[in-house]
Design an enzyme around this catalytic site. Structure first.
Site, PDB file in Angstrom:
ATOM      1  N   TYR A  68       0.824  -1.200   0.000  1.00  6.94           N
ATOM      2  CA  TYR A  68       0.000   0.000   0.000  1.00  6.94           C
ATOM      3  C   TYR A  68       0.866   1.260   0.000  1.00  6.94           C
ATOM      4  O   TYR A  68       1.380   1.684   1.023  1.00  6.94           O
ATOM      5  CB  TYR A  68      -0.932   0.022   1.213  1.00  6.94           C
ATOM      6  CG  TYR A  68      -1.811  -1.199   1.356  1.00  6.94           C
ATOM      7  CD1 TYR A  68      -2.202  -1.963   0.255  1.00  6.94           C
ATOM      8  CD2 TYR A  68      -2.261  -1.596   2.613  1.00  6.94           C
ATOM      9  CE1 TYR A  68      -3.009  -3.077   0.399  1.00  6.94           C
ATOM     10  CE2 TYR A  68      -3.077  -2.705   2.771  1.00  6.94           C
ATOM     11  CZ  TYR A  68      -3.440  -3.444   1.666  1.00  6.94           C
ATOM     12  OH  TYR A  68      -4.240  -4.555   1.816  1.00  6.94           O
ATOM     13  N   HIS A 152       0.511 -12.236   1.416  1.00  7.19           N
ATOM     14  CA  HIS A 152      -0.303 -11.300   0.647  1.00  7.19           C
ATOM     15  C   HIS A 152      -0.464 -11.749  -0.804  1.00  7.19           C
ATOM     16  O   HIS A 152       0.502 -11.773  -1.567  1.00  7.19           O
ATOM     17  CB  HIS A 152       0.335  -9.912   0.694  1.00  7.19           C
ATOM     18  CG  HIS A 152      -0.601  -8.801   0.334  1.00  7.19           C
ATOM     19  ND1 HIS A 152      -0.193  -7.484   0.228  1.00  7.19           N
ATOM     20  CD2 HIS A 152      -1.932  -8.799   0.061  1.00  7.19           C
ATOM     21  CE1 HIS A 152      -1.240  -6.729  -0.089  1.00  7.19           C
ATOM     22  NE2 HIS A 152      -2.302  -7.509  -0.206  1.00  7.19           N
TER      23      HIS A 152
END
Length: 339
Positions: A68, A152
């Site tokens: 992010y 992830h």
């Protein structure tokens, strides 16, 4: 960690649900992807205000990732939490290692975040990659341990992630550097395999346990419940289609333009909600929590206003008759009944 009330907070902490590791997650969590300038820029100050508002609303679970904003989200979240001194639970992710990239520093990131491309993401689920990723995350967050570490998006990396990746996380868990370990994905089939075949504690599943998409009820939720693995439900608005009381036909569904049939079904769900005096976004937030394997719902909260409005949706009174009608009509099976 404890969930003590923040000094000066207007609302006591929300109810929590526990992982088998003893970690307590508030039923609503703040997803910090937007702190990394997802699609549009924000600021350190706005991110800090969002965190403080979330704490005042009783939220004590915060999720981020190196992906992010090329580490910006982690840095902003760590700074905001350090400013408050609150006792919280934080999760981050591994699998995308951030490497210095001076040759691209003059351009913007091309993966949805409005940040300079001073780093590049490198897929790496090896032991060394996992250890380096966690070490870097701890530095950006300004802490010495992670409460939860998720693999992830290992969709295309099953072999490495399910062997060396999980083994490295187990090693860190044994050392106390990481509290609980798991996987976070936008599908439910592979997370179900992680639950069956590895010693994980929690799964984050995005968009597959919503009032429009219940695929996780078929594969992930039953095995998670059987094996005592917690499930965190994310992307409960399916990229935006369920985020407004009146369905916007131009809204996104799963990161793209919503198909007509999906818009029509969302509209029918909204009509049912209206008959029961409930807003569609409130139903979207509370729907996954009806399943006993679900420990938290995480939604993106860019601003203080987002934190306040999401907490309001979480607390909205919803009569059982709404879930009964959605279930009996075939629009959305009730997770409380399917379990």
């Amino acid at each position: 960690m404890h969930n003590d009330q923040l000094p000066g907070a207007s609302t006591p902490p929300m109810p929590t649900r526990s992982l088998r590791t003893g970690h307590h997650l508030t039923e609503l969590g703040l997803g910090a992807a937007q702190f990394g300038n997802l699609f549009t820029e924000t600021t350190d100050e706005r991110s800090t205000r969002a965190v403080k508002a979330a704490l005042e609303e009783g939220i004590r679970y915060f999720d981020t990732a190196p992906h992010y904003g090329l580490g910006l989200s982690e840095r902003r979240l760590g700074q905001a939490l350090d400013d408050t001194g609150a006792d919280v639970l934080v999760s981050s992710k591994v699998g995308r290692l951030l490497m210095e990239s001076p040759e691209t520093a003059d351009r913007l990131d091309d993966d949805g975040f409005v940040v300079p491309a001073t780093k590049r993401r490198v897929w790496d689920f090896s032991r060394d990659g996992i250890l380096r990723s966690v070490e870097q995350s701890l530095a950006r967050l300004g802490t010495d341990r992670l409460d939860i570490a998720y693999l992830h998006d290992p969709d295309d990396h099953w072999a490495e992630a399910s062997s060396g990746g999980i083994a490295a996380l187990m090693e860190l868990r044994d050392q106390g550097v990481v509290g609980a370990i798991g996987a976070g994905m936008n599908q439910s089939a592979m997370p179900a395999e992680f639950v069956r075949q590895t010693d994980i504690d929690v799964v984050m599943v995005a968009g597959r346990l919503t009032v429009l998409d219940q695929s996780a009820l078929d594969d992930l939720l039953p095995v998670a419940l059987e094996r005592g693995v917690g499930v965190v439900a994310a992307a409960v608005y399916n990229s935006g289609l369920l985020s407004t009381a009146t369905v916007d036909s131009s809204a996104h569904f799963d990161y793209g333009q919503a198909p007509r049939a999906v818009v029509e079904r969302a509209t029918r769900v909204a009509e049912v909600c209206g008959r029961h005096g409930v807003s569609l976004p409130a139903a979207a937030v509370q729907y996954p929590l009806r399943h006993p394997a679900v420990v938290s719902v995480v939604t993106g909260m860019r601003t203080e206003e987002h934190a306040r409005s999401t907490a309001k949706r979480y607390r909205e009174e919803i009569p059982e008759s709404l879930w009964e009608e959605l279930h009996s009509s075939g629009l959305a099976p009730d997770p409380a009944r399917t379990s």
